[in-house]
Design a protein around this motif. Structure first.
Motif, mmCIF file in Angstrom:
data_model
loop_
_atom_site.group_PDB
_atom_site.id
_atom_site.type_symbol
_atom_site.label_atom_id
_atom_site.label_comp_id
_atom_site.label_asym_id
_atom_site.label_seq_id
_atom_site.Cartn_x
_atom_site.Cartn_y
_atom_site.Cartn_z
ATOM 1 N N LYS A 1 0.938 -1.281 0.006
ATOM 2 C CA LYS A 1 -0.142 0.102 -0.028
ATOM 3 C C LYS A 1 0.832 1.323 -0.012
ATOM 4 O O LYS A 1 0.624 2.255 -0.833
ATOM 5 C CB LYS A 1 -0.722 0.156 1.385
ATOM 6 N N ALA A 2 1.960 1.147 0.790
ATOM 7 C CA ALA A 2 2.633 2.452 1.019
ATOM 8 C C ALA A 2 3.189 2.656 -0.461
ATOM 9 O O ALA A 2 3.490 4.006 -0.793
ATOM 10 C CB ALA A 2 3.624 2.281 2.258
ATOM 11 N N VAL A 3 3.809 1.667 -0.992
ATOM 12 C CA VAL A 3 4.813 1.733 -2.157
ATOM 13 C C VAL A 3 3.743 2.464 -3.356
ATOM 14 O O VAL A 3 4.039 3.337 -3.807
ATOM 15 C CB VAL A 3 5.238 0.413 -2.748
ATOM 16 N N VAL A 4 2.465 1.961 -3.605
ATOM 17 C CA VAL A 4 1.438 2.461 -4.338
ATOM 18 C C VAL A 4 1.364 3.954 -4.199
ATOM 19 O O VAL A 4 1.132 4.522 -5.264
ATOM 20 C CB VAL A 4 0.346 1.543 -4.364
ATOM 21 N N ALA A 5 1.132 4.297 -2.896
ATOM 22 C CA ALA A 5 0.716 5.560 -2.575
ATOM 23 C C ALA A 5 1.721 6.646 -2.864
ATOM 24 O O ALA A 5 1.628 7.652 -3.264
ATOM 25 C CB ALA A 5 0.372 5.842 -0.850
#
Lengths: 315, 495
Positions: free
Chosen positions: B368-372
């Motif tokens: 999730k963090a990477v995508v954001a």
């Protein structure tokens, strides 16, 4: 004939099943005494006829990326209706009107509500089969005399069955190759198979109506096969069409028609139906058990269609 | 010039989105009228209304002063409005002739194939094409298909011809043939509506230009009265200082070296180097082997000889997976077919690269963090869960780039970075590529738009006849020099 660039290459690989049919025929001619007799060959044509007729209808639906699983039920239903106690001039038009209605429901739900053809036609398969069993729980009744006469006679040594077959093939040929309708079926199927579902509509084709009519035609072809079978068995039978839908799909696929749509041919489908008929006829002559026959059918289907997909043409 | 088509007060909503708001525009007979705007500005919707694909919620359309209400493509065609749609719209399993006549086949004891084929051959000949009308469309190249689509649009005495990005798949020579034909039709009195993102084409070909933005009419000018800069400013709604970011300052260690690579059995060997911090372009005429070179690099094509070395290490048998392991990412030209999973979400498309490297049974993390982080860095507009198919071309391209940035590739091979991408997003993508290089990555870029290559890259290799003909610094390059370098070597000459 075998051009790889032009119109013929969207006919599918019908030459391979033709080869299979020729090989089976040759083996049977040399291997058994009974096969290559006029009587047996005409018998083979008569036996093949209901499947040929049904498969031609099935092919129309498959060309636009659909499937019709209700044809077997429609066949049984037709024989049950024909065995009702009513005059022939009522019953014969009635079976076609009813079949057209079933096809209309199939096509309407597929095109308007975008339900997958397998689900839609599986539902009508159950519904029609249920109604058939209510009408006639077990085989019985008598079909009109005129129907029996139409399938059991012969003309100059040619059984009526073969003439029926020729008439149906001629009708389908005009529909598919001479009329605009056939080209539009190929066009819509090609669009579906290549993921451009809007393309045919952008050309101004009435795609939903064309697809709907394919389902109507498919049901009517099945009804015709039902009339033919009713004449042969003389009575109504709720189980006579059982699993014919799978045989018809087998015949269509054997004949080189791609289930994705847009590629296929009338002659391929007829050849496919005859491959199945030859197998059944030949193995009966050779006293092969019906269980083995079914297994052989599966092996042939997988082998032939597997080889075809390696050289998928046209798309 | 008389108005051929007048569209007045046209509005159209799709669900909650207003695609067009009270747009009024007139198109003249005997004139080429460009329709410009960023993706999502409403150009295609406006044209689909004219072509009968969509129905407007309000507004009226006059054709030669008579009100028309095309409810289906058929109605518009019958009225004389022909369209060459942006999407490939030919049917692959039909012949050229069948496609040309589909829906209006001549009948003579059944479909008259002979007449269809003769008339198709004549129509193709008018465009200067020699194709057998009996060939299936699936056997044609993309450029050939495009011409067949155009021939189809021209046929049938069109009064109005809508061309939606007709040159996206064409090389320079084909564009010239197309332009000649457009001028010929214009001189015959056809009203031509031309949608394109290529600025040079607009100014070379069009008489007038109308700009749309966010579904609203912005301006209509004679092309003689407006400059490209002013036009871009109208489209993006703000003055655009420069489309391209400044070139790189420093180059780092060598990351890629091709030595004596032979692309085909007959081609001459080529050599190429690429350093960290650099953007290097492969230029030249279309179809001269640039794509093949890129594909031998990523391991999708097996060259006939030579070596590929990454970070000084020779890769013995380059395959797609082994090159991935070496930190190489490939953004293909046809992002819809070869790159993106259109039905999957933005997040899934971005993390695909990370998942691909994991073992098959390893638990799939959501990243999730990477995508954001990636979506914020790339300014992707949309929710992380939205399907990629719903995004504009520019945002799709960013998602695809984001996949490789998330996977932390070192070397990016990118084809047609801005195909079907609007002007505003173009400059963002250029900046992203430059930023990637500045952080120590290296980019190899291929494009049909030579100006893009010159503006974006540091060095240019000119590819011709499946080999490299010349190498030049981008700041000294010009379209003319590149073409000269490509053609001067010629076949058989030794360099």
């Amino acid at each position: 004939m075998f051009d790889l660039m032009g119109r013929n290459s969207r006919q599918g690989m019908w030459a391979m099943p033709l080869g299979v049919a020729v090989v089976i025929g040759a083996v049977l001619s040399f291997g058994t005494a009974q096969f290559a007799t006029a009587e047996n060959l005409w018998n083979l044509v008569t036996q093949a006829m209901p499947l040929v007729i049904t498969a031609i209808g099935q092919m129309l639906v498959v060309l636009v990326g659909g499937l019709d699983l209700s044809v077997g039920s429609v066949i049984s239903f037709t024989t049950a209706i024909l065995a009702l106690d009513a005059p022939a001039w009522v019953l014969i038009p009635a079976v076609f009107v009813l079949a057209a209605g079933i096809g209309f429901i199939n096509g309407f739900v597929v095109t308007r509500f975008r339900v997958h053809p397998i689900i839609v036609t599986l539902s009508t398969q159950y519904i029609v089969l249920g109604v058939t069993r209510i009408l006639r729980p077990t085989s019985g009744g008598t079909v009109p005399e005129v129907v029996i006469a139409a399938v059991s006679g012969s003309l100059w040594g040619v059984p009526f069955a073969a003439l029926w077959g020729l008439a149906v093939i001629a009708l389908a040929w005009v529909l598919l190759y001479r009329a605009r309708y056939g080209l539009h079926l190929f066009a819509i199927g090609g669009g579906i198979a290549s993921g451009q579902t809007e393309a045919a509509r952008n050309f101004g084709l009435k795609d939903r109506r064309t697809v709907l009519l394919a389902y109507v035609a498919c049901s009517c072809f099945a009804a015709l096969a039902g009339v033919f079978l009713a004449g042969r068995i003389v009575s109504g039978d709720p189980n006579v069409g059982l699993l014919v839908e799978l045989d018809s799909i087998t015949a269509v696929a054997l004949g080189g028609t791609q289930l994705a749509g847009g590629i296929g041919s009338l002659h391929g489908t007829v050849i496919g139906a005859f491959v199945l008929a030859l197998l059944a006829n030949g193995m009966n002559l050779a006293n092969v058990s019906p269980f083995v026959q079914t297994a052989v059918k599966g092996v042939i289907l997988m082998a032939v269609v597997g080889l075809q997909s390696r050289k998928k043409m046209g798309l | 010039m008389p108005d051929r088509v007048t569209m007045t007060d046209i509005s159209k909503r799709f669900g909650a989105n207003a695609a067009l708001t009270s747009v009024s525009v007139a198109f003249q007979a005997g004139s080429v009228h460009a329709l410009m705007g960023e993706n999502g500005a409403g150009k295609s919707t406006l044209m689909k209304i004219l072509a009968g694909v969509h129905r407007p919620d309000q507004g009226e359309i006059l054709l030669d002063g008579v009100k028309i209400t095309p409810a289906a493509p058929r109605d518009a065609l019958d009225a004389g409005i022909s369209t060459v749609f942006q999407e490939h719209s030919l049917l692959p399993n039909l012949t050229i002739a069948e496609n040309m006549f589909l829906g209006r086949e001549p009948m003579r004891h059944g479909i008259d194939h002979r007449r269809m084929e003769a008339e198709t051959a004549a129509a193709l000949a008018e465009l200067g094409l020699r194709l057998d009308p009996r060939r299936l469309v699936s056997t044609l190249s993309i450029a050939e298909r495009q011409f067949v689509e155009i021939a189809h649009g021209i046929k049938g005495n069109a009064k109005v011809l809508i061309l939606d990005e007709p040159t996206a798949a064409l090389n320079a020579a084909d564009v010239e043939i197309l332009n000649r034909n457009i001028r010929r039709l214009r001189d015959k009195g056809v009203a031509i509506i031309y949608i394109s993102h290529r600025m040079e084409e607009i100014f070379a070909l069009c008489d007038r230009v109308t700009v749309l933005k966010d579904g609203q009419w912005i301006a209509t000018h004679d092309t003689a009265d407006i400059t490209p800069d002013r036009l871009i400013a109208l489209m993006v709604g703000r003055p655009l200082q420069d489309l391209f970011p400044p070139r790189g300052q420093t180059t780092g260690a060598e990351i890629l070296r091709l030595t004596d690579l032979r692309l085909t059995a007959r081609s001459r060997p080529l050599s190429l180097t690429l350093n960290r911090g650099e953007i290097v372009a492969l230029a030249g005429l279309e179809g001269q082997g640039q794509q093949l070179l890129a594909r031998s690099l990523i391991g999708a094509h097996l060259p006939h000889g030579g070596t590929v070395a990454i970070n000084g290490k020779v890769i013995p048998a380059p395959s797609i997976r082994s090159m991935q392991r070496e930190g190489l990412g490939f953004v293909p030209e046809d992002r819809k077919e070869e790159g993106l999973f259109l039905g999957l979400s933005i997040a899934q498309n971005i993390t695909m690269g990370l998942h691909a490297r994991a073992r098959d049974l390893a638990p799939a993390r959501s990243y999730k963090a990477v995508v954001a982080r990636i979506m914020a860095a790339m300014k992707v507009k949309g929710r992380a869960g939205a399907p990629v198919a719903s995004l504009s071309g520019g945002n799709q391209q960013k998602v695809l780039l984001g996949r490789y940035l998330a996977a932390e590739v070192q070397l990016l091979v990118i084809e047609e970075p801005t195909r079907g991408v609007d002007v505003g997003a173009k400059s963002e993508i250029y900046a992203l590529l430059r930023d990637f290089a500045a952080k120590g990555g290296a980019v190899l870029v291929l494009s049909r738009e030579t100006l893009e290559l010159i503006g974006l890259s540091d060095r240019i290799y000119v590819v011709h006849d499946a080999t490299i003909m010349a190498e030049m610094q981008a700041d000294q390059a010009s379209e003319h020099k590149i073409l000269e370098a490509a053609l001067q070597g010629g076949r058989g000459a030794d360099v």
